[in-house]
Design a protein around this motif. Structure first.
Motif, PDB file in Angstrom:
ATOM      1  N   CYS A 202       0.830  -1.200   0.000  1.00 41.45           N
ATOM      2  CA  CYS A 202       0.000   0.000   0.000  1.00 41.45           C
ATOM      3  C   CYS A 202       0.864   1.249   0.000  1.00 41.45           C
ATOM      4  O   CYS A 202       0.634   2.184  -0.758  1.00 41.45           O
ATOM      5  N   LYS A 203       1.868   1.239   0.839  1.00 41.70           N
ATOM      6  CA  LYS A 203       2.748   2.403   0.925  1.00 41.70           C
ATOM      7  C   LYS A 203       3.446   2.655  -0.414  1.00 41.70           C
ATOM      8  O   LYS A 203       3.596   3.794  -0.844  1.00 41.70           O
ATOM      9  N   GLY A 204       3.850   1.580  -1.062  1.00 39.86           N
ATOM     10  CA  GLY A 204       4.598   1.731  -2.303  1.00 39.86           C
ATOM     11  C   GLY A 204       3.736   1.948  -3.530  1.00 39.86           C
ATOM     12  O   GLY A 204       4.173   2.559  -4.496  1.00 39.86           O
ATOM     13  N   GLN A 205       2.516   1.422  -3.515  1.00 39.39           N
ATOM     14  CA  GLN A 205       1.745   1.362  -4.745  1.00 39.39           C
ATOM     15  C   GLN A 205       0.440   2.152  -4.757  1.00 39.39           C
ATOM     16  O   GLN A 205      -0.089   2.436  -5.815  1.00 39.39           O
ATOM     17  N   CYS A 206      -0.107   2.450  -3.604  1.00 43.17           N
ATOM     18  CA  CYS A 206      -1.454   3.045  -3.602  1.00 43.17           C
ATOM     19  C   CYS A 206      -1.435   4.574  -3.626  1.00 43.17           C
ATOM     20  O   CYS A 206      -2.473   5.201  -3.680  1.00 43.17           O
ATOM     21  N   GLY A 207      -0.257   5.154  -3.583  1.00 45.80           N
ATOM     22  CA  GLY A 207      -0.171   6.597  -3.710  1.00 45.80           C
ATOM     23  C   GLY A 207      -0.515   7.339  -2.429  1.00 45.80           C
ATOM     24  O   GLY A 207      -0.523   6.754  -1.342  1.00 45.80           O
ATOM     25  N   ASP A 208      -0.814   8.614  -2.598  1.00 44.58           N
ATOM     26  CA  ASP A 208      -1.023   9.488  -1.451  1.00 44.58           C
ATOM     27  C   ASP A 208      -2.493   9.497  -1.060  1.00 44.58           C
ATOM     28  O   ASP A 208      -3.262  10.331  -1.493  1.00 44.58           O
ATOM     29  N   VAL A 209      -2.882   8.526  -0.267  1.00 47.28           N
ATOM     30  CA  VAL A 209      -4.286   8.417   0.141  1.00 47.28           C
ATOM     31  C   VAL A 209      -4.342   8.334   1.658  1.00 47.28           C
ATOM     32  O   VAL A 209      -3.328   8.092   2.310  1.00 47.28           O
ATOM     33  N   SER A 210      -5.526   8.509   2.219  1.00 42.56           N
ATOM     34  CA  SER A 210      -5.636   8.404   3.670  1.00 42.56           C
ATOM     35  C   SER A 210      -5.632   6.933   4.068  1.00 42.56           C
ATOM     36  O   SER A 210      -6.201   6.084   3.393  1.00 42.56           O
ATOM     37  N   ARG A 211      -4.961   6.658   5.173  1.00 46.04           N
ATOM     38  CA  ARG A 211      -4.790   5.270   5.602  1.00 46.04           C
ATOM     39  C   ARG A 211      -5.124   5.107   7.075  1.00 46.04           C
ATOM     40  O   ARG A 211      -4.921   6.015   7.872  1.00 46.04           O
ATOM     41  N   GLU A 212      -5.588   3.917   7.406  1.00 44.55           N
ATOM     42  CA  GLU A 212      -5.679   3.516   8.807  1.00 44.55           C
ATOM     43  C   GLU A 212      -4.809   2.285   8.970  1.00 44.55           C
ATOM     44  O   GLU A 212      -4.865   1.373   8.151  1.00 44.55           O
ATOM     45  N   GLN A 213      -4.021   2.261  10.024  1.00 43.59           N
ATOM     46  CA  GLN A 213      -3.096   1.146  10.258  1.00 43.59           C
ATOM     47  C   GLN A 213      -2.233   0.860   9.040  1.00 43.59           C
ATOM     48  O   GLN A 213      -1.929  -0.285   8.728  1.00 43.59           O
ATOM     49  N   GLY A 214      -1.886   1.928   8.324  1.00 43.71           N
ATOM     50  CA  GLY A 214      -0.997   1.760   7.185  1.00 43.71           C
ATOM     51  C   GLY A 214      -1.657   1.226   5.937  1.00 43.71           C
ATOM     52  O   GLY A 214      -0.971   0.879   4.979  1.00 43.71           O
ATOM     53  N   LEU A 215      -2.986   1.138   5.933  1.00 41.75           N
ATOM     54  CA  LEU A 215      -3.670   0.607   4.764  1.00 41.75           C
ATOM     55  C   LEU A 215      -4.763   1.553   4.274  1.00 41.75           C
ATOM     56  O   LEU A 215      -5.526   2.090   5.077  1.00 41.75           O
ATOM     57  N   CYS A 216      -4.844   1.730   2.960  1.00 40.38           N
ATOM     58  CA  CYS A 216      -5.937   2.507   2.390  1.00 40.38           C
ATOM     59  C   CYS A 216      -7.207   1.649   2.431  1.00 40.38           C
ATOM     60  O   CYS A 216      -7.168   0.459   2.742  1.00 40.38           O
ATOM     61  N   GLN A 217      -8.315   2.268   2.071  1.00 37.89           N
ATOM     62  CA  GLN A 217      -9.576   1.542   2.167  1.00 37.89           C
ATOM     63  C   GLN A 217      -9.584   0.250   1.331  1.00 37.89           C
ATOM     64  O   GLN A 217     -10.017  -0.793   1.789  1.00 37.89           O
ATOM     65  N   GLY A 218      -9.114   0.363   0.095  1.00 39.51           N
ATOM     66  CA  GLY A 218      -9.107  -0.810  -0.787  1.00 39.51           C
ATOM     67  C   GLY A 218      -8.289  -1.947  -0.186  1.00 39.51           C
ATOM     68  O   GLY A 218      -8.690  -3.108  -0.217  1.00 39.51           O
ATOM     69  N   CYS A 219      -7.126  -1.596   0.364  1.00 34.72           N
ATOM     70  CA  CYS A 219      -6.263  -2.615   0.949  1.00 34.72           C
ATOM     71  C   CYS A 219      -6.884  -3.197   2.218  1.00 34.72           C
ATOM     72  O   CYS A 219      -6.737  -4.388   2.491  1.00 34.72           O
ATOM     73  N   ARG A 220      -7.565  -2.361   2.986  1.00 34.80           N
ATOM     74  CA  ARG A 220      -8.234  -2.883   4.191  1.00 34.80           C
ATOM     75  C   ARG A 220      -9.313  -3.893   3.815  1.00 34.80           C
ATOM     76  O   ARG A 220      -9.500  -4.907   4.475  1.00 34.80           O
ATOM     77  N   GLU A 221     -10.031  -3.593   2.734  1.00 38.01           N
ATOM     78  CA  GLU A 221     -11.068  -4.531   2.292  1.00 38.01           C
ATOM     79  C   GLU A 221     -10.463  -5.854   1.840  1.00 38.01           C
ATOM     80  O   GLU A 221     -10.984  -6.926   2.138  1.00 38.01           O
ATOM     81  N   LEU A 222      -9.357  -5.748   1.137  1.00 39.92           N
ATOM     82  CA  LEU A 222      -8.696  -6.973   0.676  1.00 39.92           C
ATOM     83  C   LEU A 222      -8.190  -7.791   1.868  1.00 39.92           C
ATOM     84  O   LEU A 222      -8.313  -9.018   1.896  1.00 39.92           O
ATOM     85  N   LEU A 223      -7.657  -7.089   2.868  1.00 39.82           N
ATOM     86  CA  LEU A 223      -7.159  -7.788   4.051  1.00 39.82           C
ATOM     87  C   LEU A 223      -8.307  -8.447   4.825  1.00 39.82           C
ATOM     88  O   LEU A 223      -8.171  -9.567   5.319  1.00 39.82           O
ATOM     89  N   ALA A 224      -9.443  -7.755   4.881  1.00 34.32           N
ATOM     90  CA  ALA A 224     -10.609  -8.334   5.553  1.00 34.32           C
ATOM     91  C   ALA A 224     -11.064  -9.602   4.812  1.00 34.32           C
ATOM     92  O   ALA A 224     -11.460 -10.592   5.431  1.00 34.32           O
ATOM     93  N   TYR A 225     -10.975  -9.548   3.495  1.00 33.26           N
ATOM     94  CA  TYR A 225     -11.320 -10.711   2.679  1.00 33.26           C
ATOM     95  C   TYR A 225     -10.362 -11.872   2.985  1.00 33.26           C
ATOM     96  O   TYR A 225     -10.785 -13.011   3.175  1.00 33.26           O
ATOM     97  N   ALA A 226      -9.076 -11.537   3.068  1.00 31.20           N
ATOM     98  CA  ALA A 226      -8.079 -12.568   3.371  1.00 31.20           C
ATOM     99  C   ALA A 226      -8.331 -13.173   4.754  1.00 31.20           C
ATOM    100  O   ALA A 226      -8.214 -14.384   4.945  1.00 31.20           O
ATOM    101  N   GLU A 227      -8.704 -12.332   5.709  1.00 28.26           N
ATOM    102  CA  GLU A 227      -8.977 -12.830   7.062  1.00 28.26           C
ATOM    103  C   GLU A 227     -10.151 -13.799   7.045  1.00 28.26           C
ATOM    104  O   GLU A 227     -10.122 -14.850   7.675  1.00 28.26           O
ATOM    105  N   GLN A 228     -11.179 -13.418   6.300  1.00 27.20           N
ATOM    106  CA  GLN A 228     -12.353 -14.287   6.211  1.00 27.20           C
ATOM    107  C   GLN A 228     -11.987 -15.640   5.609  1.00 27.20           C
ATOM    108  O   GLN A 228     -12.417 -16.688   6.081  1.00 27.20           O
ATOM    109  N   LYS A 229     -11.146 -15.617   4.585  1.00 24.66           N
ATOM    110  CA  LYS A 229     -10.735 -16.870   3.946  1.00 24.66           C
ATOM    111  C   LYS A 229      -9.891 -17.723   4.883  1.00 24.66           C
ATOM    112  O   LYS A 229     -10.031 -18.940   4.926  1.00 24.66           O
TER     113      LYS A 229
END
Ligand SMILES: [Zn+2]
Length: 130
Positions: free
Chosen positions: A25-52
């Motif tokens: 996220c830091k390297g590829q998602c550009g200058d966006v707002s983040r929580e815990q170092g992740l932008c919204q899109g990345c947080r959603e993907l991580l939540a998906y990974a957790e569910q799996k």
């Protein structure tokens, strides 16, 4: 990056994925707002990974996702995760060497024949090929 519903190897894997996604996220998602170092899109993907991970039929005997014979990700998030791994994989050795090495060792473990039975778990449908 911690999951409140995963334990053992699954929790460990989740931590590693979380770290990889922070690097990505830091390297590829550009200058966006983040929580815990992740932008919204990345947080959603991580939540998906957790569910799996939570539903992984292997549970604690889970092989690494790259070697897992069960393809539980849908094509789109699977491709996203693949890009995260490709970008963050080599960088993990610098940022989180212990985790990176542990993951590399896990890659060398043989894949268990088939998942142990787990009660009350929805079975992942093995996709064909790929
Ligand atoms: Zn991101």
């Amino acid at each position: 990056m911690k999951s409140d519903r995963l334990e053992g190897r699954l929790a460990q894997e989740f931590r590693t994925i979380g770290h990889m996604m922070q690097i990505y996220c830091k390297g590829q998602c550009g200058d966006v707002s983040r929580e815990q170092g992740l932008c919204q899109g990345c947080r959603e993907l991580l939540a998906y990974a957790e569910q799996k991970l939570d539903r992984c039929p292997y549970g604690d005997t889970k092989p690494t996702c790259a070697k897992c014979p069960i393809h539980c990700y849908k094509p789109e998030p699977k491709e996203q995760i693949r890009q995260v791994m490709r970008y963050a994989g080599p960088r993990m050795l610098l940022r989180h060497p212990v985790e990176a090495i542990r993951h590399l060792l896990d890659e060398r473990r043989p894949v268990p024949e088939k998942p142990p039975m787990r009660a009350n778990r929805r079975r992942s449908r093995p996709a064909n090929g790929s």
